[in-house]
Scaffold this active site. Structure first.
Site, mmCIF file in Angstrom:
data_model
loop_
_atom_site.group_PDB
_atom_site.id
_atom_site.type_symbol
_atom_site.label_atom_id
_atom_site.label_comp_id
_atom_site.label_asym_id
_atom_site.label_seq_id
_atom_site.Cartn_x
_atom_site.Cartn_y
_atom_site.Cartn_z
ATOM 1 N N PHE A 25 0.844 -1.195 0.000
ATOM 2 C CA PHE A 25 0.000 0.000 0.000
ATOM 3 C C PHE A 25 0.882 1.249 0.000
ATOM 4 O O PHE A 25 1.790 1.370 0.829
ATOM 5 C CB PHE A 25 -0.908 0.015 1.242
ATOM 6 C CG PHE A 25 -2.271 -0.579 0.987
ATOM 7 C CD1 PHE A 25 -2.408 -1.898 0.598
ATOM 8 C CD2 PHE A 25 -3.415 0.197 1.112
ATOM 9 C CE1 PHE A 25 -3.648 -2.452 0.339
ATOM 10 C CE2 PHE A 25 -4.668 -0.347 0.848
ATOM 11 C CZ PHE A 25 -4.794 -1.669 0.469
ATOM 12 N N CYS A 31 -5.614 15.351 0.183
ATOM 13 C CA CYS A 31 -6.896 15.017 -0.440
ATOM 14 C C CYS A 31 -7.569 16.318 -0.866
ATOM 15 O O CYS A 31 -7.374 17.350 -0.224
ATOM 16 C CB CYS A 31 -7.783 14.250 0.535
ATOM 17 S SG CYS A 31 -9.375 13.772 -0.196
ATOM 18 N N CYS A 46 -16.077 15.833 2.296
ATOM 19 C CA CYS A 46 -16.049 14.467 2.831
ATOM 20 C C CYS A 46 -15.782 14.546 4.338
ATOM 21 O O CYS A 46 -14.733 15.037 4.753
ATOM 22 C CB CYS A 46 -14.962 13.655 2.136
ATOM 23 S SG CYS A 46 -14.933 11.931 2.652
ATOM 24 N N CYS A 49 -14.037 10.573 6.921
ATOM 25 C CA CYS A 49 -12.742 9.934 6.653
ATOM 26 C C CYS A 49 -12.169 9.304 7.922
ATOM 27 O O CYS A 49 -12.174 9.909 8.985
ATOM 28 C CB CYS A 49 -11.768 10.983 6.118
ATOM 29 S SG CYS A 49 -10.235 10.265 5.524
ATOM 30 N N ASP A 50 -11.647 8.076 7.783
ATOM 31 C CA ASP A 50 -11.038 7.384 8.918
ATOM 32 C C ASP A 50 -9.535 7.211 8.727
ATOM 33 O O ASP A 50 -8.915 6.358 9.358
ATOM 34 C CB ASP A 50 -11.705 6.015 9.131
ATOM 35 C CG ASP A 50 -11.557 5.103 7.913
ATOM 36 O OD1 ASP A 50 -10.961 5.535 6.903
ATOM 37 O OD2 ASP A 50 -12.030 3.954 7.980
ATOM 38 N N THR A 51 -8.942 8.021 7.846
ATOM 39 C CA THR A 51 -7.550 7.814 7.459
ATOM 40 C C THR A 51 -6.709 9.056 7.731
ATOM 41 O O THR A 51 -7.140 10.167 7.417
ATOM 42 C CB THR A 51 -7.474 7.500 5.948
ATOM 43 O OG1 THR A 51 -8.318 6.383 5.686
ATOM 44 C CG2 THR A 51 -6.056 7.173 5.529
ATOM 45 N N GLU A 116 -7.150 3.457 -5.584
ATOM 46 C CA GLU A 116 -8.420 3.722 -4.910
ATOM 47 C C GLU A 116 -8.584 5.227 -4.823
ATOM 48 O O GLU A 116 -7.776 5.902 -4.197
ATOM 49 C CB GLU A 116 -8.422 3.093 -3.526
ATOM 50 C CG GLU A 116 -8.145 1.595 -3.593
ATOM 51 C CD GLU A 116 -8.397 0.870 -2.281
ATOM 52 O OE1 GLU A 116 -8.547 1.541 -1.253
ATOM 53 O OE2 GLU A 116 -8.436 -0.368 -2.315
ATOM 54 N N HIS A 204 -9.484 -6.055 6.883
ATOM 55 C CA HIS A 204 -8.239 -5.726 7.587
ATOM 56 C C HIS A 204 -8.518 -5.244 9.013
ATOM 57 O O HIS A 204 -7.732 -5.479 9.926
ATOM 58 C CB HIS A 204 -7.440 -4.677 6.805
ATOM 59 C CG HIS A 204 -8.189 -3.428 6.494
ATOM 60 N ND1 HIS A 204 -9.288 -3.415 5.645
ATOM 61 C CD2 HIS A 204 -8.036 -2.142 6.907
ATOM 62 C CE1 HIS A 204 -9.736 -2.174 5.545
ATOM 63 N NE2 HIS A 204 -9.012 -1.404 6.303
HETATM 64 S S1 SF4 Z 1 -12.395 9.307 2.717
HETATM 65 FE FE1 SF4 Z 1 -10.624 10.623 3.271
HETATM 66 S S2 SF4 Z 1 -9.183 10.324 1.611
HETATM 67 FE FE2 SF4 Z 1 -11.173 9.612 0.847
HETATM 68 S S3 SF4 Z 1 -12.123 11.405 -0.152
HETATM 69 FE FE3 SF4 Z 1 -12.791 11.420 1.972
HETATM 70 S S4 SF4 Z 1 -11.305 12.776 3.005
HETATM 71 FE FE4 SF4 Z 1 -10.385 12.163 1.071
#
Ligand code: SF4
Length: 210
Positions: A25, A31, A46, A49-51, A116, A204
């Protein structure tokens, strides 16, 4: 050009049609739908987001001077095995940085290249696997690919309209939030109601992988 990468690691793909597959990965920093700062979350396009995609300080991350350096690092993470090399470009939004040089450098090292993306930027034309995860309130311009992965529920998402998009697989993935159980039930209900879609789980997380 140089590339800003939050983190890079070897794992098993946890989601979607390729779930269970060994993969490197590459998580790109940045973003276009959220700054990544909690202070901005409420006003972002958005919001779920969990990242963590801010900066280049994660394990295996950094600023790579050029495509060759990034592809070499991906190969180092993959290790000695020459079979079925597979890299997943993710983020953040990878299409802010993915370009000809990087796709070519990864192909030259024998990788199949998956990506992705939130679909608001056209996907690179030579990717081997395109996964688009639409976000309500954004304009999805990439309406074709290998898998459409819709996080659910997402108020404002037109599921019926998406069924006309040109994807090989249509996946519904329960939103990971405090209401995880209700979200899972909503995703199951949608698949029972609309057979074009299949349920995707974040294996995961169930397995304790990254
Ligand atoms: S989930 Fe996170 S990385 Fe994906 S579009 Fe939304 S803010 Fe961006």
């Amino acid at each position: 050009m140089s590339y800003a990468v939050k983190e890079m690691f070897l794992t098993l793909q946890g989601e979607g049609v390729n779930a269970g597959r060994r993969a490197v990965f590459v998580r790109f920093a940045g973003c276009n739908l959220w700054s990544g700062r909690e202070a901005d979350r409420a006003t972002a396009v958005c919001r779920f987001c969990d990242t963590d995609f801010v900066g280049t300080d994660g394990a295996g991350g950094g600023r790579f001077a050029d495509a060759q350096a990034l592809a070499d690092a991906a190969l180092e993470h993959w290790g000695a095995s020459e079979a079925d090399r597979f890299v997943v470009l993710t983020g953040g939004e990878p299409m802010l940085q993915v370009d000809d040089a990087l796709v070519d450098a990864l192909h030259a090292r024998g990788f199949a290249v998956a990506m992705e993306s939130n679909g608001t930027i056209p996907a690179h034309p030579r990717l081997d696997w395109v996964c688009i995860s639409p976000k309500a309130g954004s304009e999805v311009v990439q309406r074709s690919g290998d898998e459409l992965k819709l996080v659910w529920p997402q108020p404002g998402s037109d599921v019926a309209a998406m069924e006309d998009w040109d994807f090989a697989h249509f996946l519904i993935q329960p939103l990971d939030s405090a209401a995880a159980e209700a979200n899972r039930d909503a995703a199951i209900a949608l698949v029972l109601d609309r057979p074009k879609w299949r349920l995707s789980l974040q294996a995961h997380k169930l397995l304790g992988l990254r």
